[in-house]
Motif scaffolding. Structure first.
Motif, PDB file in Angstrom:
ATOM      1  N   ASN A 116       5.729  -6.524  -0.961  1.00  0.00           N
ATOM      2  CA  ASN A 116       4.779  -6.761   0.151  1.00  0.00           C
ATOM      3  C   ASN A 116       3.481  -5.972  -0.014  1.00  0.00           C
ATOM      4  O   ASN A 116       2.918  -5.471   0.956  1.00  0.00           O
ATOM      5  CB  ASN A 116       5.434  -6.440   1.501  1.00  0.00           C
ATOM      6  N   ARG A 117       3.004  -5.900  -1.262  1.00  0.00           N
ATOM      7  CA  ARG A 117       1.759  -5.176  -1.542  1.00  0.00           C
ATOM      8  C   ARG A 117       0.624  -6.094  -1.987  1.00  0.00           C
ATOM      9  O   ARG A 117      -0.455  -5.635  -2.296  1.00  0.00           O
ATOM     10  CB  ARG A 117       2.005  -4.070  -2.572  1.00  0.00           C
ATOM     11  N   GLN A 118       0.873  -7.393  -2.029  1.00  0.00           N
ATOM     12  CA  GLN A 118      -0.174  -8.372  -2.312  1.00  0.00           C
ATOM     13  C   GLN A 118      -0.484  -9.081  -1.000  1.00  0.00           C
ATOM     14  O   GLN A 118       0.408  -9.586  -0.322  1.00  0.00           O
ATOM     15  CB  GLN A 118       0.296  -9.406  -3.339  1.00  0.00           C
ATOM     16  N   TRP A 119      -1.763  -9.126  -0.661  1.00  0.00           N
ATOM     17  CA  TRP A 119      -2.215  -9.717   0.600  1.00  0.00           C
ATOM     18  C   TRP A 119      -3.219 -10.832   0.334  1.00  0.00           C
ATOM     19  O   TRP A 119      -3.841 -10.875  -0.735  1.00  0.00           O
ATOM     20  CB  TRP A 119      -2.848  -8.631   1.471  1.00  0.00           C
ATOM     21  N   LYS A 120      -3.367 -11.698   1.325  1.00  0.00           N
ATOM     22  CA  LYS A 120      -4.285 -12.824   1.162  1.00  0.00           C
ATOM     23  C   LYS A 120      -4.942 -13.170   2.489  1.00  0.00           C
ATOM     24  O   LYS A 120      -4.376 -12.961   3.559  1.00  0.00           O
ATOM     25  CB  LYS A 120      -3.550 -14.044   0.612  1.00  0.00           C
ATOM     26  N   ASN A 142      -7.756 -12.409  -2.161  1.00  0.00           N
ATOM     27  CA  ASN A 142      -6.513 -11.644  -2.192  1.00  0.00           C
ATOM     28  C   ASN A 142      -6.776 -10.257  -2.764  1.00  0.00           C
ATOM     29  O   ASN A 142      -7.812 -10.006  -3.373  1.00  0.00           O
ATOM     30  CB  ASN A 142      -5.387 -12.392  -2.918  1.00  0.00           C
ATOM     31  N   TRP A 143      -5.847  -9.344  -2.488  1.00  0.00           N
ATOM     32  CA  TRP A 143      -5.951  -7.966  -2.944  1.00  0.00           C
ATOM     33  C   TRP A 143      -4.563  -7.363  -2.963  1.00  0.00           C
ATOM     34  O   TRP A 143      -3.627  -7.911  -2.389  1.00  0.00           O
ATOM     35  CB  TRP A 143      -6.894  -7.148  -2.046  1.00  0.00           C
ATOM     36  N   ALA A 144      -4.465  -6.246  -3.634  1.00  0.00           N
ATOM     37  CA  ALA A 144      -3.209  -5.501  -3.692  1.00  0.00           C
ATOM     38  C   ALA A 144      -3.432  -4.141  -3.054  1.00  0.00           C
ATOM     39  O   ALA A 144      -4.564  -3.650  -3.003  1.00  0.00           O
ATOM     40  CB  ALA A 144      -2.761  -5.331  -5.139  1.00  0.00           C
ATOM     41  N   TYR A 180      -4.439   2.436  -0.627  1.00  0.00           N
ATOM     42  CA  TYR A 180      -5.410   2.192  -1.681  1.00  0.00           C
ATOM     43  C   TYR A 180      -5.507   0.693  -1.909  1.00  0.00           C
ATOM     44  O   TYR A 180      -4.487   0.032  -2.133  1.00  0.00           O
ATOM     45  CB  TYR A 180      -4.980   2.900  -2.972  1.00  0.00           C
ATOM     46  N   ILE A 181      -6.714   0.182  -1.843  1.00  0.00           N
ATOM     47  CA  ILE A 181      -6.955  -1.247  -2.026  1.00  0.00           C
ATOM     48  C   ILE A 181      -7.414  -1.478  -3.453  1.00  0.00           C
ATOM     49  O   ILE A 181      -8.313  -0.789  -3.948  1.00  0.00           O
ATOM     50  CB  ILE A 181      -8.008  -1.747  -1.023  1.00  0.00           C
ATOM     51  N   HIS A 182      -6.795  -2.443  -4.113  1.00  0.00           N
ATOM     52  CA  HIS A 182      -7.116  -2.753  -5.508  1.00  0.00           C
ATOM     53  C   HIS A 182      -7.308  -4.256  -5.695  1.00  0.00           C
ATOM     54  O   HIS A 182      -6.707  -5.063  -4.998  1.00  0.00           O
ATOM     55  CB  HIS A 182      -5.974  -2.290  -6.436  1.00  0.00           C
ATOM     56  N   ARG A 183      -8.113  -4.592  -6.698  1.00  0.00           N
ATOM     57  CA  ARG A 183      -8.272  -5.962  -7.183  1.00  0.00           C
ATOM     58  C   ARG A 183      -8.632  -6.959  -6.080  1.00  0.00           C
ATOM     59  O   ARG A 183      -8.017  -8.012  -5.970  1.00  0.00           O
ATOM     60  CB  ARG A 183      -7.022  -6.405  -7.947  1.00  0.00           C
ATOM     61  N   ILE A 184      -9.628  -6.640  -5.289  1.00  0.00           N
ATOM     62  CA  ILE A 184     -10.123  -7.621  -4.318  1.00  0.00           C
ATOM     63  C   ILE A 184     -10.716  -8.765  -5.122  1.00  0.00           C
ATOM     64  O   ILE A 184     -11.539  -8.571  -6.003  1.00  0.00           O
ATOM     65  CB  ILE A 184     -11.188  -7.001  -3.393  1.00  0.00           C
ATOM     66  N   CYS A 185     -10.272  -9.958  -4.802  1.00  0.00           N
ATOM     67  CA  CYS A 185     -10.594 -11.111  -5.631  1.00  0.00           C
ATOM     68  C   CYS A 185     -10.825 -12.316  -4.729  1.00  0.00           C
ATOM     69  O   CYS A 185      -9.974 -12.637  -3.901  1.00  0.00           O
ATOM     70  CB  CYS A 185      -9.393 -11.327  -6.542  1.00  0.00           C
ATOM     71  N   THR A 186     -11.948 -12.978  -4.891  1.00  0.00           N
ATOM     72  CA  THR A 186     -12.305 -14.099  -4.025  1.00  0.00           C
ATOM     73  C   THR A 186     -12.212 -15.421  -4.780  1.00  0.00           C
ATOM     74  O   THR A 186     -12.623 -15.511  -5.934  1.00  0.00           O
ATOM     75  CB  THR A 186     -13.733 -13.909  -3.471  1.00  0.00           C
ATOM     76  N   ASN A 187     -11.683 -16.417  -4.095  1.00  0.00           N
ATOM     77  CA  ASN A 187     -11.650 -17.768  -4.639  1.00  0.00           C
ATOM     78  C   ASN A 187     -13.089 -18.158  -5.004  1.00  0.00           C
ATOM     79  O   ASN A 187     -13.993 -18.011  -4.185  1.00  0.00           O
ATOM     80  CB  ASN A 187     -11.071 -18.715  -3.576  1.00  0.00           C
TER      81      ASN A 187
END
Length: 173
Positions: free
Chosen positions: A48-52, A62-64, A83-90
């Motif tokens: 439950n550490r990947q969010w969208k 999405n981010w981890a 800690y927020i990592h890998r914010i990534c946008t469609n």
């Protein structure tokens, strides 16, 4: 718009968004993320550490998250942060400032988890990302040179200069 945990059935969409992010990083001559193995992403999903952010049944962003990050934060990592990592946008939805939604979501989430800080980092002297994160409410703490990168993803080993950001929830009261 809805924020929720990623599901294992999201893996192909997540991998596609990561690929688009790598292509953008190459195009903009930025630090390029490595290819993340599906098993690595699936582990984060199961924990439950990947969010969208979902809009019209599409992952918009999405981010981890992690709850420790000693290799990057050193002595500041005291079990008091998310800690927020890998914010990534469609790629079809870029430019919508999902960082603002992530910040709105992360404040009550961090408090619920008993954490004082929301933290993130970015590699290199990326002035656009520094401006982007500070405009969303993060304090830019400066740049540090990472020394212990052996357990971090490959892109941290190629670029040791790391910009640190945080929101102190104690100042939000």
């Amino acid at each position: 718009m809805e924020i929720k945990n990623c599901l294992t059935t999201d893996i192909n969409e997540i991998m596609s968004i990561y690929e688009a992010a790598r292509n953008l990083q190459i195009q903009r001559k930025m630090v390029v993320w490595p290819f993340f193995d599906e098993t690595f992403i699936l582990k984060e999903i199961k924990e439950n550490r990947q969010w969208k952010i979902v809009i019209d049944n599409l992952i918009a962003c999405n981010w981890a998250i992690t709850f420790e990050d000693k290799e990057i934060w050193g002595e500041k990592d005291k079990n008091d942060s998310i800690y927020i990592h890998r914010i990534c946008t469609n790629p079809t939805l870029r430019g919508n400032r999902y960082i603002d939604e992530i910040v709105r979501w992360s404040k009550p989430y961090a408090k619920q988890m008993g954490k004082r800080f929301i933290r993130l980092d970015t590699l290199g002297n990326n002035t656009k990302l520094i401006e982007h994160y500070t405009s969303a409410g993060f304090n830019f703490l400066g740049m540090v040179k990472l020394t212990d990168t052996a357990n971090l993803p490959a892109h941290y080993q190629k670029e040791p200069n790391c910009c640190l950001f945080e929101i102190d929830l104690q100042n939000e009261m």
